[in-house]
Enzyme design. Structure first.
Site, PDB file in Angstrom:
ATOM      1  N   HIS A   1      44.300  66.956  36.318  1.00 36.94           N
ATOM      2  CA  HIS A   1      45.536  66.486  36.939  1.00 36.94           C
ATOM      3  C   HIS A   1      45.999  67.621  37.844  1.00 36.94           C
ATOM      4  O   HIS A   1      45.776  68.801  37.520  1.00 36.94           O
ATOM      5  CB  HIS A   1      46.652  66.287  35.910  1.00 36.94           C
ATOM      6  CG  HIS A   1      46.351  65.300  34.819  1.00 36.94           C
ATOM      7  ND1 HIS A   1      45.698  65.645  33.668  1.00 36.94           N
ATOM      8  CD2 HIS A   1      46.664  63.989  34.703  1.00 36.94           C
ATOM      9  CE1 HIS A   1      45.609  64.573  32.887  1.00 36.94           C
ATOM     10  NE2 HIS A   1      46.181  63.557  33.494  1.00 36.94           N
TER      11      HIS A   1
ATOM     12  N   ASP B   1      47.499  70.413  35.888  1.00 39.04           N
ATOM     13  CA  ASP B   1      46.674  71.180  34.944  1.00 39.04           C
ATOM     14  C   ASP B   1      46.275  72.494  35.606  1.00 39.04           C
ATOM     15  O   ASP B   1      45.960  73.474  34.941  1.00 39.04           O
ATOM     16  CB  ASP B   1      45.363  70.447  34.592  1.00 39.04           C
ATOM     17  CG  ASP B   1      45.587  69.138  33.859  1.00 39.04           C
ATOM     18  OD1 ASP B   1      46.682  68.951  33.306  1.00 39.04           O
ATOM     19  OD2 ASP B   1      44.659  68.299  33.857  1.00 39.04           O
TER      20      ASP B   1
ATOM     21  N   MET C   1      36.221  64.177  39.348  1.00 38.31           N
ATOM     22  CA  MET C   1      37.382  63.280  39.317  1.00 38.31           C
ATOM     23  C   MET C   1      38.678  64.088  39.281  1.00 38.31           C
ATOM     24  O   MET C   1      38.724  65.148  38.692  1.00 38.31           O
ATOM     25  CB  MET C   1      37.277  62.388  38.071  1.00 38.31           C
ATOM     26  CG  MET C   1      38.429  61.455  37.818  1.00 38.31           C
ATOM     27  SD  MET C   1      39.794  62.184  36.881  1.00 38.31           S
ATOM     28  CE  MET C   1      39.512  61.504  35.256  1.00 38.31           C
TER      29      MET C   1
ATOM     30  N   GLU D   1      43.174  52.986  35.069  1.00 33.94           N
ATOM     31  CA  GLU D   1      43.001  53.116  33.612  1.00 33.94           C
ATOM     32  C   GLU D   1      44.115  52.396  32.867  1.00 33.94           C
ATOM     33  O   GLU D   1      45.284  52.731  32.999  1.00 33.94           O
ATOM     34  CB  GLU D   1      42.998  54.609  33.257  1.00 33.94           C
ATOM     35  CG  GLU D   1      42.878  54.877  31.767  1.00 33.94           C
ATOM     36  CD  GLU D   1      42.798  56.373  31.458  1.00 33.94           C
ATOM     37  OE1 GLU D   1      42.569  57.186  32.391  1.00 33.94           O
ATOM     38  OE2 GLU D   1      42.983  56.725  30.285  1.00 33.94           O
TER      39      GLU D   1
ATOM     40  N   LYS E   1      46.191  50.968  29.454  1.00 33.70           N
ATOM     41  CA  LYS E   1      46.559  51.355  28.085  1.00 33.70           C
ATOM     42  C   LYS E   1      47.694  50.434  27.635  1.00 33.70           C
ATOM     43  O   LYS E   1      48.592  50.161  28.418  1.00 33.70           O
ATOM     44  CB  LYS E   1      47.005  52.821  28.073  1.00 33.70           C
ATOM     45  CG  LYS E   1      47.235  53.392  26.686  1.00 33.70           C
ATOM     46  CD  LYS E   1      47.533  54.887  26.754  1.00 33.70           C
ATOM     47  CE  LYS E   1      47.711  55.464  25.370  1.00 33.70           C
ATOM     48  NZ  LYS E   1      47.983  56.913  25.403  1.00 33.70           N
TER      49      LYS E   1
ATOM     50  N   GLU F   1      39.009  53.174  28.778  1.00 36.21           N
ATOM     51  CA  GLU F   1      38.952  54.224  27.739  1.00 36.21           C
ATOM     52  C   GLU F   1      38.765  53.590  26.366  1.00 36.21           C
ATOM     53  O   GLU F   1      39.487  52.668  25.997  1.00 36.21           O
ATOM     54  CB  GLU F   1      40.230  55.069  27.769  1.00 36.21           C
ATOM     55  CG  GLU F   1      40.272  56.047  26.595  1.00 36.21           C
ATOM     56  CD  GLU F   1      41.360  57.097  26.673  1.00 36.21           C
ATOM     57  OE1 GLU F   1      41.600  57.629  27.771  1.00 36.21           O
ATOM     58  OE2 GLU F   1      41.953  57.394  25.623  1.00 36.21           O
TER      59      GLU F   1
ATOM     60  N   HIS G   1      41.908  53.196  24.248  1.00 37.66           N
ATOM     61  CA  HIS G   1      42.962  52.298  24.708  1.00 37.66           C
ATOM     62  C   HIS G   1      42.683  50.838  24.374  1.00 37.66           C
ATOM     63  O   HIS G   1      43.596  50.105  23.999  1.00 37.66           O
ATOM     64  CB  HIS G   1      43.185  52.484  26.209  1.00 37.66           C
ATOM     65  CG  HIS G   1      43.630  53.872  26.557  1.00 37.66           C
ATOM     66  ND1 HIS G   1      43.874  54.276  27.837  1.00 37.66           N
ATOM     67  CD2 HIS G   1      43.897  54.948  25.773  1.00 37.66           C
ATOM     68  CE1 HIS G   1      44.254  55.548  27.830  1.00 37.66           C
ATOM     69  NE2 HIS G   1      44.268  55.971  26.591  1.00 37.66           N
TER      70      HIS G   1
ATOM     71  N   ASP H   1      36.302  56.733  30.271  1.00 43.77           N
ATOM     72  CA  ASP H   1      36.884  57.744  29.376  1.00 43.77           C
ATOM     73  C   ASP H   1      36.343  57.514  27.972  1.00 43.77           C
ATOM     74  O   ASP H   1      36.699  56.546  27.297  1.00 43.77           O
ATOM     75  CB  ASP H   1      38.421  57.646  29.366  1.00 43.77           C
ATOM     76  CG  ASP H   1      39.053  58.376  30.547  1.00 43.77           C
ATOM     77  OD1 ASP H   1      38.302  58.883  31.407  1.00 43.77           O
ATOM     78  OD2 ASP H   1      40.297  58.442  30.601  1.00 43.77           O
TER      79      ASP H   1
ATOM     80  N   ASP I   1      47.261  56.687  19.890  1.00 38.07           N
ATOM     81  CA  ASP I   1      46.105  57.096  20.704  1.00 38.07           C
ATOM     82  C   ASP I   1      45.519  58.391  20.145  1.00 38.07           C
ATOM     83  O   ASP I   1      46.060  59.471  20.358  1.00 38.07           O
ATOM     84  CB  ASP I   1      46.601  57.311  22.144  1.00 38.07           C
ATOM     85  CG  ASP I   1      45.491  57.590  23.122  1.00 38.07           C
ATOM     86  OD1 ASP I   1      44.344  57.209  22.852  1.00 38.07           O
ATOM     87  OD2 ASP I   1      45.781  58.183  24.175  1.00 38.07           O
TER      88      ASP I   1
ATOM     89  N   ASP J   1      42.368  59.838  20.515  1.00 35.52           N
ATOM     90  CA  ASP J   1      41.528  60.684  21.379  1.00 35.52           C
ATOM     91  C   ASP J   1      40.552  61.555  20.590  1.00 35.52           C
ATOM     92  O   ASP J   1      40.445  62.762  20.814  1.00 35.52           O
ATOM     93  CB  ASP J   1      42.393  61.590  22.276  1.00 35.52           C
ATOM     94  CG  ASP J   1      43.154  60.815  23.337  1.00 35.52           C
ATOM     95  OD1 ASP J   1      42.722  59.705  23.709  1.00 35.52           O
ATOM     96  OD2 ASP J   1      44.190  61.324  23.804  1.00 35.52           O
TER      97      ASP J   1
ATOM     98  N   ASP K   1      37.421  61.979  27.404  1.00 28.96           N
ATOM     99  CA  ASP K   1      38.876  62.146  27.425  1.00 28.96           C
ATOM    100  C   ASP K   1      39.349  62.191  25.978  1.00 28.96           C
ATOM    101  O   ASP K   1      39.842  61.201  25.431  1.00 28.96           O
ATOM    102  CB  ASP K   1      39.546  60.989  28.177  1.00 28.96           C
ATOM    103  CG  ASP K   1      41.033  61.241  28.350  1.00 28.96           C
ATOM    104  OD1 ASP K   1      41.476  62.374  28.079  1.00 28.96           O
ATOM    105  OD2 ASP K   1      41.754  60.317  28.745  1.00 28.96           O
TER     106      ASP K   1
HETATM  107  C1  GCO Z   1      46.122  59.207  27.695  1.00 28.16           C
HETATM  108  C2  GCO Z   1      45.246  58.990  28.904  1.00 28.16           C
HETATM  109  C3  GCO Z   1      45.120  60.183  29.745  1.00 28.16           C
HETATM  110  C4  GCO Z   1      44.504  59.873  31.092  1.00 28.16           C
HETATM  111  C5  GCO Z   1      44.613  61.065  31.969  1.00 28.16           C
HETATM  112  C6  GCO Z   1      43.915  60.897  33.276  1.00 28.16           C
HETATM  113  O1  GCO Z   1      46.200  58.290  26.922  1.00 28.16           O
HETATM  114  O2  GCO Z   1      46.701  60.284  27.544  1.00 28.16           O
HETATM  115  O3  GCO Z   1      44.008  58.588  28.431  1.00 28.16           O
HETATM  116  O4  GCO Z   1      44.382  61.181  29.082  1.00 28.16           O
HETATM  117  O5  GCO Z   1      43.183  59.493  30.975  1.00 28.16           O
HETATM  118  O6  GCO Z   1      45.969  61.305  32.180  1.00 28.16           O
HETATM  119  O7  GCO Z   1      44.529  59.968  34.014  1.00 28.16           O
HETATM  120 MN    MN Z   2      42.137  58.458  29.457  1.00 26.96          MN
HETATM  121 MN    MN Z   3      44.048  58.110  25.998  1.00 26.92          MN
END
Ligand code: GCO
Ligand code: MN
Ligand code: MN
Length: 390
Positions: free
Chosen positions: A55, A58, A89, A182, A184, A218, A221, A246, A256, A258, A292
């Site tokens: 990002h 970041d 990306m 993306e 969610k 993702e 998600h 992702d 979420d 991850d 991700d």
């Molecule tokens: C989340 C998202 C993020 C995005 C990222 C890139 O649920 O936090 O998955 O990780 O993928 O902000 O756009």
């Molecule tokens: Mn993501």
């Molecule tokens: Mn996520």
């Protein structure tokens, strides 16, 4: 591939925010120090990754001056060069700053919407300068708690306006960049607009430059919503719209999580890899394999690198399993579909002749219904491949 060691050609990438995640959660602060982006890139290279994604914030702090930005970017480019890493990306942080507390592109305040578009133009410039070919849009704050605050149709229109503006910006600058949207369903908002990959796919078909826009599904998600991730990905692939992915892992119905790729759902991960690698037929996905995800909050820095190596190793192990499963003669026999070319001709496309001929066909529904399909055996074979006994 017996060592499963990652190669550059595997196209494995991580976000700065993933391996840089300091272990913060809604109930507690960081459990490990925030790391310098240049350090993260060097360590990712050591682990065998190919790419690093980011990002805008970041790398460049939200309030950095133009000269601070330039020197940060120059140092980062030198690190990429030294470590042989690429930035495939990039994306915009449209969620951390409180100005985005009620959305960015869909906010009711025109000043917030204008600010979000301007911030994204700058972040696109940054991404392109670093070599990015894909630009991700994750609308984490584009949603509601008090849903009466706006007509959801207005949110769709505002999001479309932003996408049309920004695709035109990319074209006007002759950037070689495509967008990946993306979805969610929730978190951080109670409900987020465009909650699944399917919602995104339709929305894309309404855009001015739809050819430049695809999806970035993702695992976590779609799984949060209890949906089949492989099915969502397959639909995107079939539509030629899988521009990015992702990868992570997730238990159904939770926040979420991850988690490390493949850690909770090896069977779903295997089904996904069959699609991505084309072992079950069809075209292979040729884009980045982006993780991700982040390490458990219990980990120190060494645990973060265990996490990163684990994602890539699991992918490669499952890739080998997918190849073996799809080459297994018993599997092939079980999934070989019936062929009846003459009958299929009739249903391939409509004509009044085909419709009439269809009515004359002898189809014994009871006989077909009596026949078992062998899917118990098929699924057991998949489990045996996964468990390493076949
Ligand atoms: C989340 C998202 C993020 C995005 C990222 C890139 O649920 O936090 O998955 O990780 O993928 O902000 O756009
Ligand atoms: Mn993501
Ligand atoms: Mn996520």
């Amino acid at each position: 591939m017996s060592s499963y060691a990652p190669e550059k050609t595997d196209l494995f990438s991580f976000g700065l925010w993933t391996v840089g995640n300091p272990g913060r959660d809604p109930f507690g602060g960081p459990t490990r120090p925030v790391q310098n982006p240049n350090h993260l890139v060097r360590k990712l290279a050591e682990c065998g990754a190919w790419g690093v994604n980011l990002h805008d914030n970041d790398l460049v702090p939200f309030d950095a001056s133009a000269s601070e930005r330039d020197s940060i970017v120059a140092e980062f480019k030198a690190t990429l060069e030294d470590s042989g890493m690429v930035v495939p990306m990039a994306t915009t942080n449209l969620f951390s700053h409180p100005v985005f507390k009620d959305g960015a592109f869909t906010s009711n305040d025109p000043k917030v919407r204008a600010f979000a578009i301007r911030k994204t133009m700058d972040a696109i410039d940054l991404g392109v300068e670093l070599g990015a070919k894909t630009y991700v849009f994750w609308g984490g704050r584009e949603g509601t708690e008090a849903d009466a605050c706006r007509d959801p149709r207005t949110a769709v229109k505002r999001q479309r306006e932003a996408m049309n503006f920004l695709t035109s910006y990319v074209k006007d600058n002759s950037y070689d960049l495509c967008f990946a949207l993306e979805a969610k369903p929730n978190e951080p908002r109670s409900d987020i607009y465009f909650s699944t990959t399917g919602h995104m796919l339709h929305f894309i078909s309404t855009l001015e430059h739809e050819e430049m826009v695809g999806v970035n599904p993702e695992v976590a998600h779609e799984t949060m919503a209890g949906l089949s991730f492989p099915h969502g990905v397959a639909q995107a692939m079939e539509a030629g719209k899988l521009f990015h992915i992702d990868l992570n892992s997730q238990k159904i119905g939770r926040y979420d999580q991850d988690l490390r790729f493949g850690s909770e759902d090896p069977k779903q991960a295997l089904l996904l890899i069959r699609l991505l690698e084309g072992t079950c037929g069809g075209e292979r996905y040729s884009g980045p394999r982006h993780f991700d995800a982040h390490a458990y909050r219990s980990e120190d820095e060494e645990g973060v690198w265990d996490f990163a190596r684990g994602c890539m190793r699991t992918y490669n192990i499952l890739k080998e399993k997918a190849q073996a499963f799809d080459a297994d003669p018993e599997v092939r026999e079980l999934i070989a579909s019936e062929q009846d070319e003459a009958l299929e001709q009739l249903t391939r496309s409509y004509s009044s002749e085909n419709a009439a001929a269809l009515r004359t066909q002898k189809i014994d529904a009871s006989a077909i219904a009596r026949k078992g399909l062998g899917y118990e055996r098929l699924d057991q074979l998949m489990i045996e491949h996964l468990l390493g006994v076949r």
